[in-house]
Design an enzyme around this catalytic site. Structure first.
Site, mmCIF file in Angstrom:
data_model
loop_
_atom_site.group_PDB
_atom_site.id
_atom_site.type_symbol
_atom_site.label_atom_id
_atom_site.label_comp_id
_atom_site.label_asym_id
_atom_site.label_seq_id
_atom_site.Cartn_x
_atom_site.Cartn_y
_atom_site.Cartn_z
ATOM 1 N N TYR A 51 0.830 -1.214 0.000
ATOM 2 C CA TYR A 51 0.000 0.000 0.000
ATOM 3 C C TYR A 51 0.867 1.268 0.000
ATOM 4 C CZ TYR A 51 -2.904 3.627 2.145
ATOM 5 O OH TYR A 51 -3.521 4.813 2.449
ATOM 6 N N ALA A 59 7.239 -5.096 5.375
ATOM 7 C CA ALA A 59 7.156 -5.579 6.754
ATOM 8 C C ALA A 59 5.731 -6.007 7.045
ATOM 9 C CB ALA A 59 7.562 -4.475 7.725
ATOM 10 N N SER A 88 2.746 -5.483 9.506
ATOM 11 C CA SER A 88 2.526 -4.230 10.232
ATOM 12 C C SER A 88 1.210 -4.180 11.005
ATOM 13 C CB SER A 88 2.592 -3.060 9.250
ATOM 14 O OG SER A 88 1.564 -3.205 8.295
ATOM 15 N N ASN A 112 10.299 -11.768 9.881
ATOM 16 C CA ASN A 112 10.172 -10.950 8.660
ATOM 17 C C ASN A 112 10.696 -9.532 8.855
ATOM 18 O OD1 ASN A 112 9.012 -13.127 7.454
ATOM 19 N ND2 ASN A 112 6.911 -12.372 7.596
ATOM 20 N N TYR A 133 5.132 -5.695 17.246
ATOM 21 C CA TYR A 133 5.332 -4.930 16.006
ATOM 22 C C TYR A 133 6.241 -3.720 16.254
ATOM 23 C CZ TYR A 133 4.433 -1.647 12.264
ATOM 24 O OH TYR A 133 4.601 -0.731 11.247
ATOM 25 N N ASN A 163 -0.850 7.083 11.360
ATOM 26 C CA ASN A 163 -1.796 6.192 10.658
ATOM 27 C C ASN A 163 -1.991 6.601 9.199
ATOM 28 O OD1 ASN A 163 -2.168 5.659 13.510
ATOM 29 N ND2 ASN A 163 -3.898 4.425 12.844
ATOM 30 N N HIS A 169 -7.674 -2.303 8.998
ATOM 31 C CA HIS A 169 -7.523 -0.873 9.282
ATOM 32 C C HIS A 169 -8.872 -0.145 9.272
ATOM 33 C CE1 HIS A 169 -3.409 -1.954 8.167
ATOM 34 N NE2 HIS A 169 -3.105 -1.074 9.097
ATOM 35 N N ARG A 190 -9.144 -3.794 21.695
ATOM 36 C CA ARG A 190 -8.262 -4.707 20.973
ATOM 37 C C ARG A 190 -6.900 -4.668 21.682
ATOM 38 N NH1 ARG A 190 -7.074 -3.228 14.736
ATOM 39 N NH2 ARG A 190 -5.811 -1.622 15.730
HETATM 40 N N1 UFG Z 1 -10.459 0.157 15.097
HETATM 41 C C1 UFG Z 1 -11.764 -0.125 15.423
HETATM 42 N N2 UFG Z 1 -12.453 -1.011 14.640
HETATM 43 C C2 UFG Z 1 -11.915 -1.627 13.555
HETATM 44 C C3 UFG Z 1 -10.570 -1.322 13.213
HETATM 45 C C4 UFG Z 1 -9.866 -0.423 14.022
HETATM 46 O O1 UFG Z 1 -12.294 0.394 16.396
HETATM 47 O O2 UFG Z 1 -12.573 -2.429 12.900
HETATM 48 C C5 UFG Z 1 -9.712 1.121 15.926
HETATM 49 C C6 UFG Z 1 -8.458 0.531 16.530
HETATM 50 O O3 UFG Z 1 -8.719 -0.119 17.730
HETATM 51 C C7 UFG Z 1 -7.599 1.797 16.687
HETATM 52 C C8 UFG Z 1 -8.015 2.674 15.508
HETATM 53 O O4 UFG Z 1 -9.281 2.170 15.079
HETATM 54 O O5 UFG Z 1 -7.949 2.451 17.862
HETATM 55 C C9 UFG Z 1 -7.062 2.603 14.355
HETATM 56 O O6 UFG Z 1 -6.803 1.229 14.068
HETATM 57 P P1 UFG Z 1 -6.032 0.739 12.790
HETATM 58 O O7 UFG Z 1 -6.014 -0.751 12.834
HETATM 59 O O8 UFG Z 1 -6.575 1.406 11.569
HETATM 60 O O9 UFG Z 1 -4.567 1.324 12.984
HETATM 61 P P2 UFG Z 1 -3.552 1.175 14.237
HETATM 62 O O10 UFG Z 1 -3.610 2.481 14.986
HETATM 63 O O11 UFG Z 1 -3.780 -0.047 15.018
HETATM 64 O O12 UFG Z 1 -2.166 0.953 13.536
HETATM 65 C C10 UFG Z 1 -1.667 1.760 12.500
HETATM 66 C C11 UFG Z 1 -0.725 0.894 11.692
HETATM 67 C C12 UFG Z 1 0.466 0.511 12.525
HETATM 68 C C13 UFG Z 1 1.082 1.726 13.179
HETATM 69 C C14 UFG Z 1 0.072 2.553 13.903
HETATM 70 C C15 UFG Z 1 0.738 3.809 14.399
HETATM 71 O O13 UFG Z 1 -1.371 -0.292 11.234
HETATM 72 O O14 UFG Z 1 1.380 -0.101 11.674
HETATM 73 O O15 UFG Z 1 -0.994 2.864 13.037
HETATM 74 O O16 UFG Z 1 -0.187 4.754 14.860
HETATM 75 F F1 UFG Z 1 1.999 1.331 14.071
#
Ligand code: UFG
Length: 324
Positions: free
Chosen positions: A10, A73, A75, A90, A139, A168, A187, A281
């Site tokens: 991506y 990676a 992620s 990885n 991670y 993000n 995501h 989560r």
């Molecule tokens: N979330 C939900 N429902 C979902 C998906 C996500 O509530 O179905 C919430 C998550 O709990 C989190 C937020 O939305 O609070 C964002 O979640 P994402 O999975 O979109 O992104 P993350 O913040 O977990 O992680 C991303 C990247 C990582 C990076 C991080 C840094 O995937 O690689 O941002 O901020 F480390």
């Protein structure tokens, strides 16, 4: 020539789209999570693993590579908690193979995709690069380990590098030819948009009892093209020898809660979401918002997309996909 490892993913594919305008590009990707059709047709594509020394030797012997940009990676924070072996293998072991091959072939410039997850749970409103690193999930630990390896390689082998710690990433290229696509998708923004397109029944909000104004997690969303442009500035700074070793945060400097992101998606699309409020989560910090003042000051980076525009671009791309 520039080697882009993970250029079919991506973020990597958005970088390649910008980079082919000014450099010859070789993409190495094993297509474990990337897609060949995301790679710009002006780049040379090699399918292979960055942990495979023979593939790397072949590339470095064939092409005059002057810098390597590394996007390849795993992620996903949640997956790293349940399957840490995959992440250490990885993200750390394979990257070490890549770095050793670079040193052996006298390639001295490296740009590394790192993450805000290296900071853990920082107790400040805006996270700058001086905040201590204290990752709370495997991670983030794997990315920090590579950063530490880079410090030692710089000292011992004169490797020059820039680490970019992403917050993000979201949004799609303005051409709508490439966008965010993961399988499975985890995501937030693509999940919401897939739901609004009728591909998912509902959205689950992970946790409503965080110490934030509305109880849901706050994140800083940055457009993939703004991020790609930051990589180009970092590459120029290395190649022009303005910088030898640096770490920069990349975010927009504005935090949005999960609820606010859902509301923005509803207002961009005009469609109401079906929301389920669930448990936290594992591995999620309450709030991650960047200060990107350092890269603005030192390299002149300026993000162009706000959350609304990020979601508009993502919506345009998702709506144009048969399968997203
Ligand atoms: N979330 C939900 N429902 C979902 C998906 C996500 O509530 O179905 C919430 C998550 O709990 C989190 C937020 O939305 O609070 C964002 O979640 P994402 O999975 O979109 O992104 P993350 O913040 O977990 O992680 C991303 C990247 C990582 C990076 C991080 C840094 O995937 O690689 O941002 O901020 F480390």
């Amino acid at each position: 020539m520039i080697l882009v490892v993970g250029g079919a993913g991506y973020v990597g594919s958005h970088l390649v789209k910008e980079l082919v305008e000014k450099e010859k590009v070789v993409v190495l990707d094993n297509l474990s999570t990337g897609f060949k059709q995301l790679v710009d047709s002006n780049a040379i594509f090699v399918q292979g693993d960055l942990g495979d020394r023979r593939v790397l030797d072949d590339i470095f012997n064939t092409y005059p590579i002057k810098a390597v940009m590394h996007f390849a990676a795993n992620s996903l924070v949640g997956e790293s908690v349940t399957d840490p072996y995959k992440y250490y293998q990885n993200n750390v072991a394979a990257t070490l193979t890549l770095l050793k091959a670079m040193v052996d072939h006298n390639v001295k410039n490296f740009i590394f995709s790192s993450t805000a997850a290296t900071y853990g749970v920082p107790n400040v409103d805006l996270i700058d690069e001086k905040q201590p690193n204290n990752p709370i999930n495997p991670y983030g630990k794997t990315k920090l380990m590579v950063e530490q390896i880079l410090e030692d390689f710089a000292t011992a082998y004169d490797l020059h590098y820039i680490v970019l710690r992403y917050f993000n990433v979201a949004g799609a290229h303005e051409s709508s030819t490439i966008g965010e696509s993961h399988d499975p998708e985890t995501h937030l923004i693509p999940i919401i948009l897939q739901h609004l397109l009728g591909e998912r029944e509902k959205i689950s909000v992970f946790g409503t009892d965080y110490d934030t104004p509305d109880g849901t997690c706050i994140r800083d969303y940055i457009h993939a093209t703004d991020l790609a442009n930051a990589h180009i500035l970092a590459l120029d700074a290395l190649l022009e020898e303005e910088k030898e070793t640096e770490v920069y945060n990349l975010g927009n400097g504005n935090g949005f809660s999960v609820k606010e992101v859902i509301e923005t998606c509803e207002s961009v699309t005009g469609i109401k979401a079906n929301i389920e409020y669930g448990d936290r989560r594992q591995g999620d910090p309450a709030k991650l918002v960047a200060s990107s003042e350092k890269i603005k000051r030192e390299l002149g980076w300026e993000p162009k997309f706000n959350l609304n525009q990020i979601i508009e671009s993502a919506w345009k791309w998702h709506s144009s996909q048969n399968i997203s």
